[in-house]
Write a protein that holds these residues in place. Structure first.
Motif, PDB file in Angstrom:
ATOM      1  N   GLY A 134       0.244  26.995 -17.854  1.00  0.00           N
ATOM      2  CA  GLY A 134       2.026  26.532 -18.523  1.00  0.00           C
ATOM      3  C   GLY A 134       2.072  28.087 -18.874  1.00  0.00           C
ATOM      4  O   GLY A 134       3.465  28.058 -19.789  1.00  0.00           O
ATOM      5  N   LYS A 135       2.084  29.111 -18.457  1.00  0.00           N
ATOM      6  CA  LYS A 135       3.082  30.384 -19.203  1.00  0.00           C
ATOM      7  C   LYS A 135       4.413  30.083 -18.369  1.00  0.00           C
ATOM      8  O   LYS A 135       4.533  30.039 -16.977  1.00  0.00           O
ATOM      9  CB  LYS A 135       2.145  31.412 -18.660  1.00  0.00           C
ATOM     10  CG  LYS A 135       0.348  31.464 -19.201  1.00  0.00           C
ATOM     11  CD  LYS A 135      -0.129  32.891 -18.935  1.00  0.00           C
ATOM     12  CE  LYS A 135      -1.611  33.037 -19.382  1.00  0.00           C
ATOM     13  NZ  LYS A 135      -1.418  34.465 -19.585  1.00  0.00           N
ATOM     14  N   VAL A 136       5.561  30.466 -19.443  1.00  0.00           N
ATOM     15  CA  VAL A 136       6.708  30.406 -18.824  1.00  0.00           C
ATOM     16  C   VAL A 136       7.649  32.258 -19.063  1.00  0.00           C
ATOM     17  O   VAL A 136       7.552  31.306 -20.517  1.00  0.00           O
ATOM     18  CB  VAL A 136       7.625  29.310 -19.340  1.00  0.00           C
ATOM     19  CG1 VAL A 136       8.561  28.998 -18.751  1.00  0.00           C
ATOM     20  CG2 VAL A 136       6.541  28.028 -19.180  1.00  0.00           C
ATOM     21  N   PRO A 137       7.804  33.096 -18.935  1.00  0.00           N
ATOM     22  CA  PRO A 137       8.050  34.036 -20.054  1.00  0.00           C
ATOM     23  C   PRO A 137       9.349  34.234 -19.722  1.00  0.00           C
ATOM     24  O   PRO A 137      10.491  32.423 -19.146  1.00  0.00           O
ATOM     25  CB  PRO A 137       8.663  34.771 -18.046  1.00  0.00           C
ATOM     26  CG  PRO A 137       6.889  34.286 -16.588  1.00  0.00           C
ATOM     27  CD  PRO A 137       7.304  33.136 -17.522  1.00  0.00           C
ATOM     28  N   ASN A 138       9.658  34.714 -20.913  1.00  0.00           N
ATOM     29  CA  ASN A 138      11.209  34.359 -21.259  1.00  0.00           C
ATOM     30  C   ASN A 138      12.439  34.190 -20.351  1.00  0.00           C
ATOM     31  O   ASN A 138      13.064  32.596 -20.586  1.00  0.00           O
ATOM     32  CB  ASN A 138      11.558  35.389 -22.658  1.00  0.00           C
ATOM     33  CG  ASN A 138      12.920  35.527 -22.872  1.00  0.00           C
ATOM     34  OD1 ASN A 138      14.036  36.053 -22.614  1.00  0.00           O
ATOM     35  ND2 ASN A 138      12.517  34.233 -24.040  1.00  0.00           N
ATOM     36  N   ARG A 139      12.298  34.945 -18.969  1.00  0.00           N
ATOM     37  CA  ARG A 139      13.111  34.574 -18.261  1.00  0.00           C
ATOM     38  C   ARG A 139      13.603  33.600 -17.630  1.00  0.00           C
ATOM     39  O   ARG A 139      14.714  33.099 -17.068  1.00  0.00           O
ATOM     40  CB  ARG A 139      13.198  35.532 -17.017  1.00  0.00           C
ATOM     41  CG  ARG A 139      13.994  36.130 -16.363  1.00  0.00           C
ATOM     42  CD  ARG A 139      14.076  37.199 -15.573  1.00  0.00           C
ATOM     43  NE  ARG A 139      14.491  37.499 -14.202  1.00  0.00           N
ATOM     44  CZ  ARG A 139      13.811  37.660 -13.508  1.00  0.00           C
ATOM     45  NH1 ARG A 139      13.344  38.959 -13.371  1.00  0.00           N
ATOM     46  NH2 ARG A 139      14.777  38.091 -11.933  1.00  0.00           N
ATOM     47  N   LEU A 140      12.602  32.976 -17.283  1.00  0.00           N
ATOM     48  CA  LEU A 140      12.247  31.700 -16.079  1.00  0.00           C
ATOM     49  C   LEU A 140      12.620  31.063 -17.362  1.00  0.00           C
ATOM     50  O   LEU A 140      13.618  29.754 -17.176  1.00  0.00           O
ATOM     51  CB  LEU A 140      10.676  32.137 -15.596  1.00  0.00           C
ATOM     52  CG  LEU A 140      10.587  30.684 -15.204  1.00  0.00           C
ATOM     53  CD1 LEU A 140      11.563  30.610 -14.221  1.00  0.00           C
ATOM     54  CD2 LEU A 140       9.070  30.168 -14.562  1.00  0.00           C
ATOM     55  N   TYR A 141      12.809  30.762 -18.338  1.00  0.00           N
ATOM     56  CA  TYR A 141      12.796  30.077 -19.418  1.00  0.00           C
ATOM     57  C   TYR A 141      14.220  29.029 -19.299  1.00  0.00           C
ATOM     58  O   TYR A 141      14.797  28.412 -19.482  1.00  0.00           O
ATOM     59  CB  TYR A 141      12.421  29.473 -20.362  1.00  0.00           C
ATOM     60  CG  TYR A 141      12.340  28.264 -21.595  1.00  0.00           C
ATOM     61  CD1 TYR A 141      11.629  27.445 -21.423  1.00  0.00           C
ATOM     62  CD2 TYR A 141      13.632  28.482 -22.354  1.00  0.00           C
ATOM     63  CE1 TYR A 141      12.040  26.187 -22.324  1.00  0.00           C
ATOM     64  CE2 TYR A 141      14.219  27.054 -22.808  1.00  0.00           C
ATOM     65  CZ  TYR A 141      13.172  25.879 -23.023  1.00  0.00           C
ATOM     66  OH  TYR A 141      13.923  25.024 -23.338  1.00  0.00           O
ATOM     67  N   LEU A 142      15.058  30.293 -19.298  1.00  0.00           N
ATOM     68  CA  LEU A 142      16.730  30.072 -19.664  1.00  0.00           C
ATOM     69  C   LEU A 142      17.351  30.136 -18.425  1.00  0.00           C
ATOM     70  O   LEU A 142      18.199  29.806 -18.475  1.00  0.00           O
ATOM     71  CB  LEU A 142      16.268  32.045 -20.596  1.00  0.00           C
ATOM     72  CG  LEU A 142      15.822  32.463 -21.594  1.00  0.00           C
ATOM     73  CD1 LEU A 142      16.588  34.133 -21.654  1.00  0.00           C
ATOM     74  CD2 LEU A 142      16.288  31.069 -22.210  1.00  0.00           C
ATOM     75  N   VAL A 143      16.339  30.343 -16.920  1.00  0.00           N
ATOM     76  CA  VAL A 143      16.677  30.344 -15.687  1.00  0.00           C
ATOM     77  C   VAL A 143      17.130  28.539 -15.829  1.00  0.00           C
ATOM     78  O   VAL A 143      17.635  27.824 -15.830  1.00  0.00           O
ATOM     79  CB  VAL A 143      16.364  30.840 -15.335  1.00  0.00           C
ATOM     80  CG1 VAL A 143      16.349  30.184 -13.986  1.00  0.00           C
ATOM     81  CG2 VAL A 143      17.096  32.686 -15.054  1.00  0.00           C
ATOM     82  N   MET A 144      15.573  28.187 -16.159  1.00  0.00           N
ATOM     83  CA  MET A 144      15.512  26.250 -16.085  1.00  0.00           C
ATOM     84  C   MET A 144      16.225  26.019 -16.716  1.00  0.00           C
ATOM     85  O   MET A 144      16.956  24.760 -16.729  1.00  0.00           O
ATOM     86  CB  MET A 144      14.014  26.354 -16.377  1.00  0.00           C
ATOM     87  CG  MET A 144      12.915  26.890 -14.962  1.00  0.00           C
ATOM     88  SD  MET A 144      13.128  26.336 -13.880  1.00  0.00           S
ATOM     89  CE  MET A 144      12.483  24.705 -13.768  1.00  0.00           C
ATOM     90  N   ASP A 145      16.323  26.762 -18.016  1.00  0.00           N
ATOM     91  CA  ASP A 145      17.678  26.079 -19.168  1.00  0.00           C
ATOM     92  C   ASP A 145      18.878  25.730 -18.291  1.00  0.00           C
ATOM     93  O   ASP A 145      19.844  24.513 -17.655  1.00  0.00           O
ATOM     94  CB  ASP A 145      17.780  26.210 -20.504  1.00  0.00           C
ATOM     95  CG  ASP A 145      18.674  25.744 -21.264  1.00  0.00           C
ATOM     96  OD1 ASP A 145      18.245  25.024 -22.160  1.00  0.00           O
ATOM     97  OD2 ASP A 145      19.374  26.543 -21.346  1.00  0.00           O
ATOM     98  N   ASP A 146      19.320  26.754 -17.767  1.00  0.00           N
ATOM     99  CA  ASP A 146      20.873  26.495 -17.605  1.00  0.00           C
ATOM    100  C   ASP A 146      20.639  25.798 -15.541  1.00  0.00           C
ATOM    101  O   ASP A 146      21.809  25.255 -15.381  1.00  0.00           O
ATOM    102  CB  ASP A 146      21.083  28.290 -17.115  1.00  0.00           C
ATOM    103  CG  ASP A 146      21.150  29.350 -17.749  1.00  0.00           C
ATOM    104  OD1 ASP A 146      21.853  29.428 -19.306  1.00  0.00           O
ATOM    105  OD2 ASP A 146      21.110  30.351 -17.312  1.00  0.00           O
ATOM    106  N   LEU A 147      19.552  25.893 -15.160  1.00  0.00           N
ATOM    107  CA  LEU A 147      19.568  24.898 -13.542  1.00  0.00           C
ATOM    108  C   LEU A 147      19.851  23.725 -14.095  1.00  0.00           C
ATOM    109  O   LEU A 147      20.379  22.963 -13.065  1.00  0.00           O
ATOM    110  CB  LEU A 147      18.559  25.464 -13.068  1.00  0.00           C
ATOM    111  CG  LEU A 147      18.749  26.681 -12.380  1.00  0.00           C
ATOM    112  CD1 LEU A 147      17.148  26.945 -11.487  1.00  0.00           C
ATOM    113  CD2 LEU A 147      19.692  26.573 -11.681  1.00  0.00           C
ATOM    114  N   ALA A 148      19.345  23.029 -14.656  1.00  0.00           N
ATOM    115  CA  ALA A 148      18.706  21.708 -15.715  1.00  0.00           C
ATOM    116  C   ALA A 148      20.527  21.474 -16.257  1.00  0.00           C
ATOM    117  O   ALA A 148      20.502  20.385 -15.775  1.00  0.00           O
ATOM    118  CB  ALA A 148      18.429  21.507 -16.872  1.00  0.00           C
ATOM    119  N   ASP A 149      21.439  22.045 -16.610  1.00  0.00           N
ATOM    120  CA  ASP A 149      22.797  21.779 -16.642  1.00  0.00           C
ATOM    121  C   ASP A 149      23.836  22.556 -15.559  1.00  0.00           C
ATOM    122  O   ASP A 149      24.504  21.017 -15.540  1.00  0.00           O
ATOM    123  CB  ASP A 149      23.453  22.991 -18.245  1.00  0.00           C
ATOM    124  CG  ASP A 149      23.003  22.400 -19.374  1.00  0.00           C
ATOM    125  OD1 ASP A 149      21.928  21.496 -19.416  1.00  0.00           O
ATOM    126  OD2 ASP A 149      22.477  23.849 -20.113  1.00  0.00           O
TER     127      ASP A 149
END
Length: 682
Positions: A134-149
């Protein structure tokens, strides 16, 4: 050019032995491959492509060839997951064909349509990431957040296997989204399809030897069992391999063929052309921590440490699985069996031997029976162990004693053990959107936090400096992310799958329906006089495939028709016993008629500390059904604590009128308003 490994002139790929169906791979017993020219390729293949069919000569050439499912043919003809997917993605059509629909799963995506919309189908794609532990690096979380929008539906979804799901991706945007994930420390490779899925491990970022070792082991297993042919990178990043160096022990274990586990010279040394018969799930944990539902996995691995806390080896369970089919009793959920113990340096080899045993012997003719649980159910654990030992090259040692399992949510604030803190956040059904999504983005970005996804669809903010605790707590509350003491206990342990409108298998609602269902269960608790602090584990799925693991719940609601559920009872709060079918075809508006008498009798007749699941199994389903049939309502319950909530009749009558529209009493609604007010002002 890749080596071409052919087959003998006798039938292969699915010979039938007298006692089982089997797909014969390369063994160490002297069976050899016989080269022959590659079969004719479709004109749309790139000229440099070659096809590898890595299978052995049959053990008994005179046996008739066994029928294989259509998916097996698609895999064999795909040039290791490339054809016809690569060509299909380049067309102007909004969807993809049947073969590509199966192959894209291996790349981490499903094709979906919105079943709420009428008229012509509007195709979209769901993407699922691969996040071992379940590990999500800071950079990946922010990218996933952007892609969702930018490309998705505007929400992120946390799954029961510690991954993200993005919904609503158009075919024309798939390559952009996937390449962005790959280039920002993420991957979707192997998140779906007939191969090892995301490997679970406790999400808690505790700096403890056993937890760190469990997480490292999960990551190494995920690396060893990831597809190797390069098709993923060919399609999504034009052949650029964006991967970090693998630990040498992983490379060594993957390539070792001492006991005939591998396909020599194949781009897929473990999987060959056919991959596995069906999806394969693995979880790793430490003693007592059952946050991963250890017994529901194809392989469950438990770290065993010495008296000083130093990991020494692993206990291994095999054969768990949840999926089943309604009205087909030959399909069933199953708990894993004890296989044995291995020293820590052998774990990758033992896992590989188990995977290969399933690869060689799992059924490939009927996908309903292709999971490893059916192989073990047919063979028995002793025969299965003996077969695995041939590929492992050793005998398994006896299973080590373990303490009782406990469910761990890790919600709230905790010390990591390295001076930093982590904070576990409850997310209803794992859906992050709206104000919650905006708040999380701001906190994770501002404080440079890493993230963990839990197997219970929750989120952990990790590596928090203690000086940030107050500011983060305030920001979370303002975004609707409350500390666990302000979350209804029923919600904390509840889970639901996405179901309608996007899942093609869903029969009825799950994620969209569970918020109202939980409110109704709480109203029943209030009506029969159960305390607010009391809870039962409730899990809801829209179909019998069991993605939210309802068969482990104290109350499992499994969709079996429009607005209808099959009711399962008898699981345990620590997820160690299968529930059993209690009732079929219970309409959603009739749930109170079932659960009011059950919860009332639980309150009256339970033993001290007895969970609802244990109570259900002790009393027996026949008596429980009699309780439901004879129910005439609970005895009048006095208001708890003797509180007088209404000082005048006018206020009471106004609130009672509103409460009736919500199927509640005025007292229930008043208590709900008070709780929400207190929580919002903390």
């Amino acid at each position: 050019m890749a080596a071409v490994i052919g087959v003998s002139s006798s039938p292969a790929l699915g010979e039938r032995l007298p006692s089982m169906q089997t797909f014969q791979g390369l063994r160490s017993s002297g069976l050899s491959t016989i080269p022959r020219p590659a079969r004719s390729l479709p004109a749309s293949y790139p000229s440099s492509s070659s096809v590898v069919t890595a299978v052995s000569s049959p053990v008994k050439p005179d046996l008739a060839q066994v029928k294989r499912s259509k998916v097996e043919i698609f895999k064999e003809q795909s040039n290791f997951l490339r054809y016809p997917l690569k060509e299909d993605l380049e067309t102007d059509s909004p969807g993809i064909n049947e073969a590509s629909t199966q192959l894209i799963k291996f790349h981490g995506s499903y094709v979906q349509t919105n079943r709420d919309e009428r008229g012509a189908k509007q195709y979209q794609f769901m993407l699922r990431t691969r996040n071992p532990s379940g590990k999500v690096p800071n950079r990946l979380y922010l990218v996933m957040d952007d892609l969702a929008d930018e490309f998705g539906s505007g929400t992120l979804r946390l799954t029961t296997r510690q991954t993200f799901q993005l919904h609503g991706i158009l075919k024309s945007n798939l390559k952009t989204v996937l390449s962005t994930i790959i280039r920002n420390m993420g991957s979707t490779l192997g998140a779906c399809g007939d191969l090892n899925r995301n490997v679970l491990a406790p999400a808690a970022p505790l700096v403890r030897k056993d937890y760190l070792f469990a997480q490292e082991t999960a990551e190494n297993i995920a690396l060893m069992l990831a597809p190797q042919s390069g098709a993923y990178y060919d399609i999504w990043v034009d052949g650029e391999k964006i991967i970090s160096a693998e630990p040498p022990e992983v490379v060594e274990a993957r390539n070792d063929n001492t006991h005939g586990t591998n396909f020599p010279d194949s781009p897929e040394p473990i999987y060959g052309t056919q991959f596995l018969p069906r999806k394969f799930k693995i979880a790793v944990t430490v003693p007592t921590d059952n946050s991963v539902d250890i017994l529901t996995n194809d392989i469950g691995i438990v770290v065993v440490s010495d008296a000083d806390g130093e990991p020494q080896g692993f206990n291994i369970y095999v054969g768990g699985g949840m999926g089943r089919t309604h009205r087909l009793e030959t399909t069933f959920p199953r708990l894993a069996d004890q296989l044995g113990y291995v020293p820590k340096e052998d774990i990758l080899y033992a896992v590989k031997a188990i995977v290969v045993t399933q690869r060689e012997n799992g059924r490939r003719d009927d996908r309903k029976y292709s999971r490893m649980k059916y192989l073990i159910s047919e063979w028995g654990i002793d025969k299965f162990r003996t077969t695995v030992e041939k590929y492992y090259g050793k005998k398994f040692q006896p299973f080590k004693d373990l303490p009782e399992w406990e469910f761990q949510s890790y919600l709230g604030w905790h010390e990591q053990g390295d001076g930093a803190l982590f904070c576990g956040l409850h997310v209803d059904s794992g859906r992050i959107g709206g104000k919650m999504k905006k708040t999380l983005r701001e906190i994770i970005e501002k404080y440079n936090l890493n993230v963990r996804i839990t197997p219970n669809q929750n989120l952990i903010l990790a590596d928090i400096r203690p000086s940030f605790r107050r500011q983060i707590t305030t920001a979370l509350a303002q975004g609707g992310l409350l500390l666990p003491r302000y979350v209804d206990p029923l919600n904390i342990t509840a889970m639901a799958c996405p179901a309608l409108p996007l899942c093609p298998l869903a029969i009825t609602e799950a994620e969209r329906g569970i918020p109202d269902l939980l409110k109704r269960f709480r109203a029943v608790f209030d009506k029969v006089g159960l305390k607010y602090s009391e809870s039962v584990v409730i899990r809801v799925t829209g179909c019998p495939n069991g993605c939210a693991r309802p068969y482990m719940a104290e109350v499992g609601l499994v969709g079996d028709g429009p607005n209808s559920y099959q009711v399962w009872l008898g699981g345990t709060p620590n997820q160690t016993r299968l529930a059993e079918t209690f009732m079929h075809k219970v309409k959603i508006h009739d749930l109170e008629k079932v659960f009011e008498p059950l919860f009332y009798q639980w309150k009256l007749k339970r033993h001290r500390g007895e969970s609802f699941g244990d109570f259900s199994m002790r009393i027996g389903f026949e008596k429980l059904r009699e309780m439901v049939d004879k129910w005439e309502g609970p005895a009048k319950v006095q208001p708890r604590y003797g509180l007088k909530l209404f000082s005048d009749r006018e206020t009471y009558e106004a609130l009672n009128e509103i409460a009736q529209t919500q199927n509640k009493t005025a007292h229930q609604l008043a208590m709900e308003v008070i709780r929400n007010f207190v929580a919002s002002n903390q």
